[in-house]
Scaffold this active site. Structure first.
Site, short mmCIF file in Angstrom:
data_model
loop_
_atom_site.label_atom_id
_atom_site.label_comp_id
_atom_site.label_asym_id
_atom_site.label_seq_id
_atom_site.Cartn_x
_atom_site.Cartn_y
_atom_site.Cartn_z
CE1 TYR A 237 -3.43 3.54 0.86
CE2 TYR A 237 -2.13 3.11 3.26
CZ TYR A 237 -2.55 3.42 2.12
OH TYR A 237 -3.31 5.30 2.60
CE LYS A 241 -2.23 6.73 -1.65
NZ LYS A 241 -3.55 7.35 -2.33
#
Length: 493
Positions: A237, A241
């Site tokens: 994640y 990002k």
């Protein structure tokens, strides 16, 4: 910048919101509609097969929520006509070019009318499939930027990222941009195009070996975690990002870009519905596990700062930053955090939780009151892993032996428990970096903006994003924990 100027800024604006069925986007949409009824249009991008499906999703997953209660009470019978005059559902998918908007007339309408693009779409699973995370968090960010460049009236692109793109850094973490290819480990260069090629090649290999869907999914998840850790990030994640931020910074040209990096987003603090929350946030999984009686211990340092920030404060910061940097052809980074201005430790959450359940006892399925007791907290991971081995792994091995001696009669039970144990240890592996996190997020840029908004502004409370205004004990005990039980537990139960 005074709050009255924020309301004036929103007046007559057309705003494109991606990820509009997500927790944060819903709070943003409700806030804009409530404080500035003269906003022109909120174009809501939702994943849907067609326009009618998009309308249906907006009706059921956005305006059908209790979050919109204040607006509904204000407009009464006229609420739905008001909502339909302001909300324009758009079927699309940010992982595709042109945001997956098939109808050319809709694309042209957006390019002609949109003033602001707010990108909240993301996959937030720590161990998401690498191909999926790249498609949404990396290429998705690129596609949003390319689409924004086509908008002739565009004033600003606001991209919501996460403060944890910083990885496992210690000390004071500054609001600074990523350079293209900048990795967190060593002197390695992160070649995003190379990562995309790697995924394609790996999927071709899996296809050539006739891999099942399950084995492909597992391989993609493992690849994501391995690549993240190779370059210095703890999970897929935050790694993807960070890559999304790199692409935006590199490719934006002169487009005004605000990157907002919130920490752990929690339930609404003040308005419109204190305690409202959707989904299980990082810290809420502890509350849920305790309520369900599935949690027998905690691991982590209770004195570690829990860098949490309520969702309504994040949304207020979103509105303030996009107004502050409208038409400014540069890149601006903001942390939305509490660890510097008003730090709170995990021990405070634990104490508030214990007090709450002591005074509001849980009741089991049999109708009996469940005794509230303090759970052991392991501050050393070696000791925790020894505990897990003695408490769960060794009895499992004993069950495995009994199963073999009984000619496999207990195979199903053993497989089920073994799978649960492995999954639990997998979660431990994912969450360990945050249970002992030693960084705090500088929010000097946001503090400057707070000061610029003016202390004497009568409407300052309407767009409050100052964590100093939060009494953490009151918030956890009276707002957040009851909110998790009312909104999140009800769905998950």
């Amino acid at each position: 910048m005074e709050s009255s100027r924020l309301m004036e800024f929103l007046k007559g604006k057309s705003i494109l919101v991606t990820g509009s069925t997500g927790f944060l986007a819903k709070i943003f949409v409700e806030k804009v509609m409530r404080v500035q009824p003269d906003v022109k249009t909120l174009f809501l991008l939702v994943r849907a097969a067609d326009a009618s499906s998009a309308v249906q999703r907006v009706q059921s997953e956005i305006i059908g929520k209790e979050l919109f209660k204040v607006l509904k009470d204000k407009h009464g019978d006229g609420f739905h006509s008001f909502a339909s005059s302001k909300l324009f559902p758009v079927a699309g998918d940010i992982s595709q070019q042109n945001l997956g908007i098939r109808e050319s007339n809709i694309r042209e309408k957006l390019w002609k009318e949109v003033d602001i693009v707010v990108n909240v779409a993301a996959t937030t699973s720590f161990d998401e499939r690498y191909d999926v995370a790249l498609g949404i968090n990396v290429l998705g960010a690129k596609h949003v930027l390319e689409f924004a460049k086509q908008c002739v009236r565009l004033q600003v692109l606001l991209h919501v990222s996460t403060a944890y793109v910083a990885g496992e850094q210690r000390g004071l973490i500054l609001e600074k941009r990523f350079g293209m290819g900048e990795a967190l480990k060593g002197n390695s260069y992160l070649d995003i195009e190379g990562e995309l090629r790697l995924v394609d090649e790996r999927k071709r290999q899996l296809g050539a070996h006739n891999a099942t869907k399950e084995s492909e999914a597992l391989a993609m998840k493992e690849l994501g975690i391995n690549r993240a850790r190779l370059f210095g990030w703890p999970n897929t994640y935050v790694y993807t990002k960070a890559m999304g931020e790199m692409l935006l910074g590199e490719l934006r040209g002169n487009l005004p870009l605000v990157i907002l990096r919130p920490t752990i987003i929690t339930s609404i603090h003040r308005d419109p519905v204190p305690g409202w929350i959707e989904g299980i946030r990082t810290i809420d999984s502890l509350i849920m596990g305790y309520v369900k009686g599935k949690l027998t211990c905690f691991f982590g340092d209770p004195e570690t700062v829990a860098d949490v920030i309520p969702g309504d404060m994040v949304v207020n910061a979103m509105i303030a930053t996009m107004a502050a940097h409208s038409r400014q052809p540069s890149e601006f980074i903001y942390h939305v955090s509490s660890s510097v201005r008003n730090p709170v430790q995990y021990s405070t959450l634990e104490q508030c939780g214990f007090r709450y359940f002591l005074e509001n006892p849980r009741v089991g399925k049999d109708g009996r009151v469940i005794k509230t007791k303090k759970l052991p907290v392991f501050t050393n991971m070696v000791v925790f892993r020894v505990y897990m081995t003695l408490r769960y792994k060794l009895p499992l091995e004993g069950l495995h032996l009994v199963n073999l001696l009984s000619c496999g009669r207990l195979a199903r039970r053993y497989d089920e428990l073994n799978r649960k144990y492995k999954f639990a240890m997998h979660l431990v592996d994912l969450y360990e970096p945050y249970a002992f996190f030693r960084g705090c997020f500088d929010d000097l840029n946001l503090e400057r903006l707070r000061m610029a908004m003016g202390k004497d502004d009568a409407e300052a409370g309407m767009f409050d994003f100052d964590p100093k205004h939060i009494d953490w004990k009151d918030y956890f005990y009276n707002i957040h924990i009851p909110g998790v039980l009312k909104y999140a537990f009800k769905v998950a139960h």
